[in-house]
Design an enzyme around this catalytic site. Structure first.
Site, short mmCIF file in Angstrom:
data_model
loop_
_atom_site.label_atom_id
_atom_site.label_comp_id
_atom_site.label_asym_id
_atom_site.label_seq_id
_atom_site.Cartn_x
_atom_site.Cartn_y
_atom_site.Cartn_z
N PHE A 206 12.78 4.15 3.38
CA PHE A 206 12.82 3.08 4.52
C PHE A 206 12.40 1.68 4.20
O PHE A 206 12.64 0.85 5.00
CB PHE A 206 12.32 3.77 6.05
N ASP B 71 11.41 14.61 7.41
CA ASP B 71 11.08 14.19 5.83
C ASP B 71 9.61 14.47 5.81
O ASP B 71 8.59 13.74 5.59
CB ASP B 71 11.15 12.71 5.82
N GLY C 139 8.79 3.74 0.58
CA GLY C 139 9.50 4.99 0.88
C GLY C 139 10.98 4.68 1.02
O GLY C 139 11.39 3.42 0.71
N LYS D 177 5.42 -2.22 7.75
CA LYS D 177 6.54 -1.46 7.03
C LYS D 177 7.78 -2.29 7.35
O LYS D 177 8.26 -2.69 8.43
CB LYS D 177 6.76 -0.26 7.49
N ILE E 74 0.76 -1.23 0.08
CA ILE E 74 -0.08 0.10 0.01
C ILE E 74 0.98 0.99 0.11
O ILE E 74 0.32 2.26 -0.18
CB ILE E 74 -0.91 -0.05 1.31
N GLY E 75 2.17 0.99 0.02
CA GLY E 75 3.08 2.33 0.00
C GLY E 75 4.49 1.86 -0.05
O GLY E 75 4.97 0.57 0.19
#
Length: 870
Positions: free
Chosen positions: A523, A635, A521, A540, A518-519
């Site tokens: 990290f 960020d 980045g 994550k 769903i995402g």
């Protein structure tokens, strides 16, 4: 003679029991109706032409003490209007139609209700097929109609004009005006209790704001609910509903505003607000703790910790400790009893609770400590408690009347509640500890009886807690290494405050082997998951952190996991098993801000943008000044602002920069890929501070205003071309349809042309003053000199309106003109087919200006250019 009198009395009594058939559509003066006269018809004396509606002297709930003149939808038996709601009559009360209007009286002639004085004589009373009861003159002109005097309901064909209020009933069988009301403001429909707002129509996820015109009236039809302006030619807010031939919009006695559609006797609820019944102010009584309101009605009601149900009034919660009593209100006849108490004290409510009015009222004080907040309440007899927000020092007071407390199901709502109590004997109205003679039970007697038993209970509970802790070592503690450990590498150490530790296999199962991404980045990637208790989470996978050892990792996770704020995404757990590093967050069902702001879905309305900006800045203010360990986010960007129900904004990825080693921090920017939000000090060997986040937030605020990226690589039809064409032709701010928006914002600020900066998709649904506030705050945030930027607490105050707007300092914004020039150059090169190497070389070309080319948001920044402590 006596027999004749008896006969006449018998005839009179018998005739009173003879019922009549109802009339159709029209009645004429000198008509009288009572419940007894039409008892076989349930009091119905008039029907509309097709019998869709009926007028009756009616007793809702079949009770026999309160009778009302009502208009009723025949098939569903739903009351849509009542005349004498606050003055019911007995079953022998009468409705009389005369040439002067309608009059409702008791049998003895005592008048209870009547229509106002009319301009001419009444010729007829009509009940039409729309459910409107109308008095007509001899020319069939309307003299009076029930539609103009709504009670708690409107129907299709009826409007609720601005300035008219719906009042709920007390109960299903008592139609008297209750404590809940629905009123129209210039821009919304609001629900109130005791003059305190607890819901707005615009809060509903199905409500769409179409314009910023002033509201004229509310109406429902076969396709939805609407707030209209300009005599119905403009829609301010609309809620689309399934098609229906007949529906009602009603403020229920429960405090919920509901819209129902009808098909014969069947009815369906199409809409309800608030959909979380725990937001209804008195749903659990005075100081009752409401939970599970989003899933069921009625919700689950208990008392908060340190409170129990009053024996005198089961709708009240009172302190468990008998030495504390709730104060009486200022206007109470017994208010003098408050003076008999020597000390005011405060009982703290548990974590994760809040009060409905806090989301709608401004704080009584801003930027104060808890002691000052409580002092405000202690000297005010109208104050019953406070909620204190530590991050901003905001003090909210509970005044005049206290309703239910909401359980938010999160450890920290951002506010802590404190209920004011009086130390001393219990006031008469609230005393719960009375013997059979009404005497207060003394402490020594109670202690002698209960102390041994209480001690035994405490020992049992303590033993149970210790046993459970020995069985559940995961909570807040790393498991000790054993030979049968899956990884065999967990160190034997304990770190206080850790969130729940998950096994990697548990998270594999929760995410179906990391099936739904769903995402992503710098990290790592984020996956949707569901825990065994059916709670959705976002998992994550952390990559490239470089932490040397799990203890360092877990120490930082303990710090992050103990940061709780309503505008920060909650870290629910973690995994540190073998080489795996995963973080488990609460799931945000609306995704990140960039998707809503820059995507192709429904446009974010201005008020939604305001709420999102306020949520993000409140979260940053808490990170900077509200939590024990000050955290610089490093960020801030739309991708890290996540949205939940009703567009509640929460910051994510805060604190993760703490997981970097000093050597790897130089790779921070390129790893996370945040072009466009970097403060100049990142590139000038200057110290990184909280003002770095302020700069980034300023850039985000400009994007919220425009609905476009500050540094687009390609034009987009809904914003870029419009902006470039309306910008006045500045050569530094646009080229070939591409605009460096921060410079464009500065130019428009200098010219006072703020509306040209607003997202064109809003189509006039925002004012120049509203845009000016955001733009001025944003420009102040992006000053080149960090010392000139406001801190986040001040930004909160300016956006909320508590502090005056700062004035942007042009001399500290001139660097934007250089950025705009370099952006134009780079755009030209890209359009001509240039590659990233050209851009990279250009970005690193030295300049005599203090603002090097590497500042530009489009550049690719090398690790050698970035330095400075975190």
């Amino acid at each position: 003679m006596g027999s004749l009198i008896f006969f006449l009395a018998f005839v009179s009594f018998h005739s009173a029991l003879v019922t009549c058939a109802p009339f159709t559509e029209f009645l004429y003066p000198n008509f009288t109706a009572s419940f007894l006269q039409f008892v076989d018809r349930g009091g119905t004396f008039l029907l509309s032409r097709n019998e869709t509606f009926r007028a009756a002297i009616f007793n809702p709930g079949a009770q026999q003490t309160r009778f009302y003149l009502c208009v009723i939808h025949s098939d569903s038996n739903t009351i849509i209007w009542s005349a004498n709601r606050n003055a019911p009559v007995s079953n022998s009360g009468k409705m009389m139609l005369t040439s002067r209007g309608i009059n409702i009286t008791e049998l003895d002639g005592d008048s209870k209700w009547s229509t106002p004085s009319l301009q001419s004589l009444v010729s007829a009373l009509q009940l039409n097929e729309a459910g409107n009861l109308v008095l007509l003159d001899q020319s069939n002109a309307t003299l009076w109609e029930s539609y103009r005097y709504p009670t708690d309901t409107i129907v299709i064909g009826q409007v609720l004009p601005f300035g008219t209020t719906l009042y709920s009933a007390v109960s299903s069988d008592d139609l008297s005006s209750g404590d809940y009301s629905l009123a129209l403001t210039a821009s919304n429909a609001i629900l109130q209790w005791q003059d305190m707002t607890y819901w707005k129509l615009s809060m509903d996820t199905g409500a769409f704001t179409n314009s910023n015109y002033a509201v004229d009236y509310m109406a429902i039809n076969g396709t939805g609910l609407y707030l209209f302006s300009h005599k119905g030619s403009a829609i301010v807010i609309q809620v689309n509903l399934p098609p229906s031939g007949f529906r009602t919009a009603k403020l229920d006695y429960t405090g919920q505003f509901s819209i129902r559609s009808f098909s014969g006797a069947d009815q369906k609820q199409d809409f309800v607000g608030p959909d979380d019944s725990c937001r209804i102010p008195y749903v659990c009584g005075r100081l009752g703790l409401c939970s599970n309101g989003a899933r069921a009605y009625p919700p689950q009601c208990t008392c908060p910790s340190n409170f129990h149900v009053s024996l005198q009034n089961t709708t009240y919660c009172v302190p468990i400790d008998n030495s504390y009593s709730l104060p009486l209100s200022c206007n109470s006849t017994n208010s003098s009893i408050n003076l008999n108490f020597s000390t005011v004290s405060y009982v703290r409510l548990g974590y994760g609770v809040d009060y409905f009015s806090n989301d709608f009222n401004m704080p009584a004080k801003y930027g104060v400590n808890l002691s000052v907040c409580q002092d405000l309440c202690s000297g005010d007899c109208a104050c019953f408690g406070v909620f204190y927000e530590n991050s901003s020092g905001s003090c909210y007071v509970l005044e005049n009347e206290v309703g239910s407390i909401m359980y938010l199901n999160i450890p920290d709502s951002g506010r802590l509640g404190y209920i004011k109590t009086l130390v001393g004997p219990s006031p008469k109205n609230y005393g719960d500890n009375k013997d059979s003679n009404g005497q207060t039970l003394g402490f020594p007697v109670v202690a002698l009886v209960l102390l041994p038993f209480t001690g035994l209970v405490i020992l049992i509970v303590l033993g149970s807690v210790l046993w459970r802790r020995s069985r559940l070592p995961r909570m807040g503690k790393i498991k000790t290494s054993h030979s049968n450990s899956p990884s065999g590498d967990l160190e034997a150490f304990s770190i206080p405050g850790l969130p729940v530790r998950f096994e990697h296999e548990e998270l594999e199962a929760a995410t179906e082997n990391f099936k739904t991404q769903i995402g992503s980045g710098g990290f790592g990637a984020v996956y949707k998951g569901m825990l065994p208790d059916k709670i959705l989470v976002a998992v994550k996978k952390i990559n490239n952190l470089g932490i040397q050892g799990k203890k360092d990792f877990c120490t930082e996770i303990a710090i992050i996991g103990n940061i709780h704020h309503i505008n920060l995404v909650k870290l629910k757990g973690y995994c540190a098993q073998g080489r795996h590093r995963l973080l488990v967050y609460e799931y945000m069902n609306r995704g990140s801000l960039d998707r809503s702001l820059f995507g192709n879905g429904p446009v974010l309305e201005w008020q939604e943008r305001v709420e999102i900006a306020l949520g993000a800045v409140r979260g940053l203010a808490y990170l900077h000044s509200g939590c024990e360990h000050k955290i610089i986010h490093c960020d801030v960007k739309p991708e890290n602002i996540l949205l939940h129900n009703q567009f509640q904004a929460k910051l994510s990825d805060f604190g993760l920069s703490k997981l970097l080693t000093p050597e790897q921090s130089s790779l921070f920017t390129t790893m996370r890929g945040t072009r466009g939000y970097l403060a100049p000090e990142w590139l000038t060997n200057s110290a990184i501070s909280d003002k770095t986040d302020v700069y980034s937030f300023g850039m985000v605020l400009l994007e919220i205003v425009s609905g476009r990226k500050n540094c687009p690589l390609r034009s987009r039809s809904h914003s870029l071309d419009d902006c470039s064409s309306s910008g006045g032709g500045s050569s530094t701010s646009s080229t070939q349809g591409l605009v460096y928006f921060p410079l464009f914002a500065l130019e428009m600020h200098e010219q006072g042309r703020y509306l040209e900066l607003a997202d064109p998709r809003l189509e006039g649904r925002v004012t120049s003053e509203e845009v000016k506030k955001f733009v001025c705050v944003a420009l102040c945030c992006v000053h080149e000199d960090p010392a000139l930027r406001p801190n986040m607490v001040s930004v909160v105050g300016m956006l909320e309106g508590d502090l005056p707007l700062c004035e942007p300092r042009v001399e500290s914004l001139n660097f934007l003109r250089f950025y705009g020039l370099r952006f134009a150059e780079a755009s030209t090169i890209e359009e001509a087919g240039g590659n990233s190497d050209v851009l990279h070389l250009q970005a690193n070309t030295p300049h005599t200006s203090t603002m090097t080319g590497s500042h530009t948001c489009f550049s690719y920044i090398s690790s050698q250019q970035i330095s400075g402590p975190r």
